[in-house]
Write a protein that holds these residues in place. Sequence first.
Motif, short mmCIF file in Angstrom:
data_model
loop_
_atom_site.label_atom_id
_atom_site.label_comp_id
_atom_site.label_asym_id
_atom_site.label_seq_id
_atom_site.Cartn_x
_atom_site.Cartn_y
_atom_site.Cartn_z
N SER A 23 0.82 -1.18 0.07
CA SER A 23 -0.07 0.10 0.11
C SER A 23 0.99 1.41 -0.07
O SER A 23 1.66 1.20 0.74
N TYR A 132 -9.88 6.52 -2.24
CA TYR A 132 -9.02 6.42 -1.44
C TYR A 132 -8.53 7.83 -0.65
O TYR A 132 -8.00 7.67 0.02
N VAL A 276 -3.04 0.38 -2.92
CA VAL A 276 -3.57 0.61 -1.82
C VAL A 276 -4.51 -0.41 -1.23
O VAL A 276 -5.08 -1.23 -1.78
N PHE A 280 -9.76 0.56 1.35
CA PHE A 280 -9.86 2.09 0.96
C PHE A 280 -10.02 2.29 -0.53
O PHE A 280 -10.28 3.35 -1.22
N THR A 281 -10.17 1.14 -1.28
CA THR A 281 -10.33 1.25 -2.84
C THR A 281 -11.72 1.60 -3.19
O THR A 281 -12.17 1.72 -4.13
#
Lengths: 396, 254
Positions: A23, A132, A276, A280-281
């Motif tokens: 990430s 994100y 990432v 959070f995607t």
Amino acid sequence: MRTWYFSEMAYHPAWKQGIERGSLRVNFPNEAVDPVEAGKLLNRYLDEFRLCDEVGIDIMVNEHHSTATCMTVSVPMALAVIARETKKSRLLTLGNPIANRPDPVRVAEEMAWLDCLSGGRLEMGLVKGAPYEIAPANSNPARLMRRYWEAHDLILKALSTHDGPFSWEGEYYHYRNVNIWPRPIQQPHPPVWMTGMSVDTGVLAAERGHVVGTLLSGGLAKPMYEAYRKRARELGWEAGPDRFAYAAIIGVGHTREEGYRRADQIADYVRTAPLVYEPFTNPPGYNSLGANVAILKNGPRANRIVTDRHGEQIDHRKATVEQFMDTETVFAGTPDDVFNQLKAFNTRMGGVGHLLFFGQGGFLSHQDAMSNISLFGKEVAPRLLELGVPEAAAAQ
Amino acid sequence: MSRTITVSGVALDIHERGQGRPLLFLHPGEGLQPNRPWLDHLARNHRVIAPNHPGFGGSALPDWFGTVDDLAYLYLDLIQALKLDNVLLVGACFGGWIAAEMAVRNTAALSGLVLSAPLGIKLGGILDRDIADMHGIDRATFMKKAWADPSNGEIDYTKLSDTELSGIARGRESLALFGWKPYMHNPRLRRWLHRIDIPTKLIWGDSDGIVSTAYGEGWKAEIPNATMQIVANAGHYPHWEQPEAFTAAINAGA
């Protein structure tokens, strides 16, 4: 076609470590940053922006948060420096992530201030922001666009109201005395840009006459532009190329090899920047219901694949320069090569008035970036200005 | 079988089964899952009424609707619309938060409250996270935290219809709408829990990695005369993971 140079001012010295951790964003601890090195890089990148003014191209700045891929944390802050160092370039924020900003009136103030400082050179992008970006801002992803539109309306009203104060009692924002000082030079407000990837965004942008931009996939851009043109026609006006923008990676060199090498280095950005941590995607509500149903069925990585112009599926994490060229993510080669590729692209898209020139993306050296900007500015950009509506599209 | 009832302008998709004392079941953030066994277990001794929350499953989410306050008033209105009395109110996880918000407002039609691993209050300090960030961890980590045995909660999404998937996706978005910030709690709720004047039982899984049993003790301390029962081999969803033990805990009285 006008050219707008941008770079995200990456902190690439930490990329290897971030890639190993899986990430580069949000949960990649900032102990990986050497702040002195960060300062040197920021100054270097600002020098690259200044060169754009000298070679006659415009400038775009964006922002991201909590990431090794982009050190620009505030578009007005970066443009404040750039505005002082440039004389002619128009200055585009693409953009202000207004659904993640708690205070839209502050955004209006900053934009008015920049317009004054730059002598009316500001172009104002108001964007939804990447998925994100939700976590660093801790903004609610549900009803994100409802909040976006309220912020958008408030910002434009704050910029264009001169007999204030006015009050605003909305769903998300509350003010009793909005009356910004100074006010912008450009009236009623600086030109507005949006970004998007969908037909819906094309329609919504057309209804307001805003410029709409997209990035890195001609396959996604074309339907959005077409939806915009169609909606504009329904509303009684003809949308020219100046309503459309496209961001692409460009490597230009004295030889084809040099151009390809530069593009390949910048393309590392596209290969790694989406890296990432999974949660959070796709925060819930950020994507449409249909997209989320597809993700539930196919897994979270299903949306990393882009179709090239021959109908082939390309994985952006592993693509070669040639594959990126087929998805219209990259244009590369000598100045003639790049001009011819962009001319053909302009025809395929039915006329694109703004090229967002992603000309530095991490490991590309300062010397290469300066040469890339300089060659493009002197040998490609002036010829692109001649491109208008392609003949085939004009005949429709 | 479900039916749609419009209450206060909100079209609610409601599952009902069984006879007897009314039991209003408020489902967790993960959804109602009406085909799982717990509603049938509860229906052996109760008239179970289990709505999909607005924005979940087949329930509408009107534009004006968007807070846990809205949910609390809506379900108080539902009790009135169905002319229910002597209601046992049962809420799990996010549903427990809603149930507590209802009970601090009006207990006139309620005679008992069961909160199963409820979210909704803040106990720790500014740097303490009482409630795990379910949106900041990957799905596999979430499953490990939320289940004593994650295989009990596995869902094969590829086997579900588009309607079911759409209900799940809507639910996830709606949970964010109601609980994103402050994260899954109302900073003021703790101060009003003293108003709950009906028998209250807390049920907690012994392996809950979303909200700890210590957090449960915090709830117990704030609600007058509340009791707490731990369910063995259960994570954050005792009703789902140990439906028999959950039903027994409820039948033992709240």
